[in-house]
Design a protein around this motif. Structure first.
Motif, PDB file in Angstrom:
ATOM      1  N   VAL A   1       2.434   6.540  -2.201  1.00  0.00           N
ATOM      2  CA  VAL A   1       3.431   7.528  -2.631  1.00  0.00           C
ATOM      3  C   VAL A   1       3.145   7.993  -4.059  1.00  0.00           C
ATOM      4  CG1 VAL A   1       5.858   7.805  -3.225  1.00  0.00           C
ATOM      5  CG2 VAL A   1       5.240   6.781  -1.068  1.00  0.00           C
ATOM      6  N   VAL A   2       2.798   7.036  -4.936  1.00  0.00           N
ATOM      7  CA  VAL A   2       2.533   7.397  -6.334  1.00  0.00           C
ATOM      8  C   VAL A   2       1.295   8.303  -6.418  1.00  0.00           C
ATOM      9  CG1 VAL A   2       1.887   6.476  -8.577  1.00  0.00           C
ATOM     10  CG2 VAL A   2       3.663   5.359  -7.258  1.00  0.00           C
TER      11      VAL A   2
ATOM     12  N   PHE B   1      -0.795   2.260 -13.796  1.00  0.00           N
ATOM     13  CA  PHE B   1       0.631   1.983 -13.575  1.00  0.00           C
ATOM     14  C   PHE B   1       0.833   1.125 -12.331  1.00  0.00           C
ATOM     15  CE2 PHE B   1       4.341   3.382 -11.088  1.00  0.00           C
ATOM     16  CZ  PHE B   1       5.353   2.959 -11.917  1.00  0.00           C
TER      17      PHE B   1
ATOM     18  N   ALA C   1       1.930  11.793  -5.051  1.00  0.00           N
ATOM     19  CA  ALA C   1       2.619  12.640  -6.035  1.00  0.00           C
ATOM     20  C   ALA C   1       1.621  13.130  -7.082  1.00  0.00           C
ATOM     21  CB  ALA C   1       3.750  11.861  -6.698  1.00  0.00           C
TER      22      ALA C   1
ATOM     23  N   ALA D   1       0.812  -1.220   0.000  1.00  0.00           N
ATOM     24  CA  ALA D   1       0.000   0.000   0.000  1.00  0.00           C
ATOM     25  C   ALA D   1       0.852   1.279   0.000  1.00  0.00           C
ATOM     26  CB  ALA D   1      -0.965  -0.009   1.188  1.00  0.00           C
ATOM     27  N   PRO D   2       1.990   1.312   0.729  1.00  0.00           N
ATOM     28  CA  PRO D   2       2.806   2.526   0.693  1.00  0.00           C
ATOM     29  C   PRO D   2       3.247   2.927  -0.711  1.00  0.00           C
ATOM     30  CG  PRO D   2       3.523   1.132   2.471  1.00  0.00           C
ATOM     31  CD  PRO D   2       2.496   0.352   1.720  1.00  0.00           C
ATOM     32  N   PHE D   3       3.523   1.943  -1.551  1.00  0.00           N
ATOM     33  CA  PHE D   3       3.929   2.258  -2.929  1.00  0.00           C
ATOM     34  C   PHE D   3       2.805   2.998  -3.644  1.00  0.00           C
ATOM     35  CE2 PHE D   3       3.924   0.791  -7.417  1.00  0.00           C
ATOM     36  CZ  PHE D   3       5.032   1.501  -7.833  1.00  0.00           C
TER      37      PHE D   3
ATOM     38  N   LEU E   1      -2.157   6.758 -13.233  1.00  0.00           N
ATOM     39  CA  LEU E   1      -1.312   6.248 -12.156  1.00  0.00           C
ATOM     40  C   LEU E   1      -1.884   4.960 -11.592  1.00  0.00           C
ATOM     41  CD1 LEU E   1      -0.482   9.542 -10.249  1.00  0.00           C
ATOM     42  CD2 LEU E   1       0.824   8.359 -11.985  1.00  0.00           C
TER      43      LEU E   1
END
Lengths: 342, 293
Positions: free
Chosen positions: A224-225, A266, A228, A219-221, A263
């Protein structure tokens, strides 16, 4: 850049990838169609006076060794290993199909076969964890984005930890807490009111535990995306949505989410590939009795005293085919991008 | 935008704060708990009698006379010689990062400056290699490495990790070099530099931010790897992660779980420090691929 210059610049990295990624793939393919040599047997006649002669079958060690040295790959068996019980198990599946009256009975038998058991967990893990971590990551991103500036940095720091930590170590840390004697585990025992309650004892709960770890880790990934992405949110669109009387929920649904959609794709593509190789948590949670994955099977075959290279190679090839299927949308997308650019 | 229109109703504000606190606990509490518990004895870390024991350290006090003890660390670092594995990890990480950055920078730079079609296919090949789970390649290494007698030693593992690292390194550095204007090295070439001189004198001085970010991820890959290191290193050459995995088999039977807990904390601390100092680079590295694609 001229071809010659390009060649010399690119040579070292190309060599590294060729020797240690491309060749091993070829080598894995080869090994999957070769099985280890069987021992060479010789018939030895033992003659004892008065008793008579008996013939015994014994392993001819010299001949076996020289055969193994002459052909280290083993003997060619074609696709036999692919179809044996430890892999696609065509015979067993056929028998299950013939013998079972209902779908439930059929699947019950099939999922007892090692490869299908691993495949069922790997696919369930991949397709449950990926959407969950995207939703969870988006929620964290929206929540953190509305915080005070100072708090944001602190939250990002702590949010990165579950992702950055070594997967095996992260799963061990959770495992010790979820252990029936660990802090969360004993709280669950108290909640369940059953002193023998254990997350490790049941297959279903083990799967849930592994998937909770998967979401916690990835989940942190997504966060962060998405975070941003939120920084580049079109302010004027939000403003006009607000003037038109959109509620907060409608703003998120019609402005924020569409803006983040590329995103989301991605993150989904990357995470599908990464979750498909789920492996370390199974070792960390000591869960092979309840859940195995394709990667875990390869690891298990390779480890230990008997290194079953052929069996491991065959599972590797099947895994690579699985990855290729998951990867195909990415490749198509990259191809379209490339064609648009040129 | 008016401030008033943006102000959230109280309920929503509370819900957001509640959610952030929940996530904070989920993300941070396991680490804080394990670090705290690693200074206790096993009976305290696992709530055998009462879970508050871990806070007061009752059993630890009974055993060692004070509520904290370094027994787990002593056991793993001195008795089990965990420092050897730490040293191996340091060696592996250092050489993996240096080598993969050196050859990756050259390759990534070449990819970003060549306009021929094959660069696209090379990048696609790298993408496919990036998607391969490393464990699927390991079966292919075993036989040749045994034949050449290079299995089990650190240099072999370093080279393998460098190779596995390359696809990702190439993608990161390729997109980073594309952001450096081509005119910089073009003008150096007009002034009579060869391509390599242009790279050496013009590009190297300005490439460090991208290289550091990529290096962080190379480091993480080498540091966190379990599949390759556990399969390719012999028992005496193990790095930290496979050693911790090997602990599990023996410690569970010997009742020395605290050794493993201490080793786990020792292996996590460097990552804490890394995130603390390089948070911005890690975040920018994670988002680089996303924002571009």
């Amino acid at each position: 850049m001229r071809h010659r210059t390009f060649f010399w610049f690119f040579l070292p990295t190309a060599l590294a990838m060729l020797l240690f990624i491309a060749f091993p793939i070829v080598s894995v393919l080869l090994q999957s169609v070769f099985a280890p040599h069987q021992a060479v047997f010789v018939e030895v006649e033992n003659c004892t006076p008065l008793v008579g002669c008996t013939t015994e079958t014994a392993v001819d060690h010299d001949a076996t060794r020289s055969l193994r040295e002459a052909q280290p790959l083993g003997r060619f068996v074609g696709l036999d290993i692919y179809f044996d019980r430890a892999h696609l198990a065509l015979t067993e599946v056929g028998e299950a199909w013939a013998g079972a009256d209902t779908w439930g009975a059929f699947w019950g038998k099939v999922f007892n076969l090692p490869l299908y058991r691993a495949l069922s967990f790997t696919l369930t893990f991949t397709f449950v964890v990926t959407p969950l971590l995207i939703v969870f990551g988006l929620m964290i991103a929206l929540a953190v984005n509305s915080l005070h500036r100072r708090l944001k940095g602190l939250m990002i720091f702590f949010s990165l930890l579950p992702m950055i930590v070594t997967p095996l170590i992260g799963s061990l840390i959770l495992f010790w807490m979820l252990d029936s004697r660990g802090v969360v585990g004993s709280a669950l025992v108290a909640l369940a009111g059953d002193p023998n309650f254990s997350l490790k004892a049941s297959t279903g709960l083990t799967w849930v535990m592994l998937m909770v770890y998967g979401v916690w880790h990835a989940a942190p990934f997504a966060f962060v995306v998405f975070y941003a992405g939120l920084q580049t949110l079109p302010k004027d669109q939000l403003e006009s949505a607000m003037i038109d009387g959109a509620t907060r929920w409608q703003q998120v649904k019609y402005v924020v989410v569409p803006h983040l959609m590329p995103l989301v794709t991605f993150v989904a593509l990357i995470q599908l590939m990464d979750n498909f190789r789920v492996f370390e948590p199974i070792v960390g949670f000591n869960a092979p009795a309840h859940a195995t994955s394709l990667s875990w099977i390869i690891f298990n075959d390779l480890g230990g005293e008997t290194r079953q290279l052929s069996a491991a190679s065959t599972t590797s090839v099947l895994t690579i085919i699985g990855v290729a299927i998951l990867l195909s949308p990415v490749l198509v997308r990259t191809w379209h991008d490339f064609k648009q650019k040129t | 935008m008016s401030v008033k229109a943006q102000r959230r109703p109280l309920g929503l504000q509370l819900a957001i704060i509640g959610f952030v606190v929940l996530w904070f606990i989920l993300a941070a509490f396991p680490f804080i708990w394990t670090v705290w518990g690693s200074f206790k004895v096993e009976l305290d870390f696992f709530s055998i009698a009462d879970w508050t024991n871990v806070l007061t350290g009752e059993r630890t006090r009974a055993a060692y006379g004070r509520p904290f003890t370094g027994a787990g660390y002593n056991g793993s670092w001195v008795q089990e010689e965990f420092w050897r594995n730490v040293l191996n990890t340091l060696i592996v990480c250092f050489f993996v990062v240096c080598t993969s950055l050196t050859i990756g920078t050259l390759g990534g730079y070449a990819l970003s400056r060549s306009s021929y079609r094959y660069t696209f296919w090379l990048l696609i090949a790298a993408l496919i290699f990036r998607a391969m789970p490393p464990i699927t390649l390991v079966a292919g290494y075993m036989l040749p490495f045994f034949e050449w007698n290079v299995w089990g030693i650190l240099p072999t593992t370093i080279i393998v990790l460098v190779a596995i690292n390359q696809p990702f390194t190439l993608w990161m550095l390729h997109s980073f070099f594309q952001k450096i204007p081509k005119e910089l090295d073009e003008s150096a070439k007009v002034d009579g530099c060869t391509q390599f001189q242009a790279f050496r004198h013009v590009i190297i001085p300005v490439m460090w931010p991208g290289v550091i970010t990529t290096g962080l991820f190379s480091f993480l890959l080498a540091y966190n790897d379990f599949a390759v290191t556990s399969m390719l290193l012999s028992e005496s050459n193990r790095t930290m992660v496979p050693e911790i995995a090997a602990y599990l088999g023996t410690t569970y039977t010997e009742g020395n779980v605290m050794f493993a807990v201490a080793a786990v904390v020792s292996a996590t601390v460097p990552l804490f420090i890394l995130v603390m100092f390089f948070q911005r680079q890690i975040v920018s590295g994670l988002t680089a691929g996303a924002v571009k694609g």
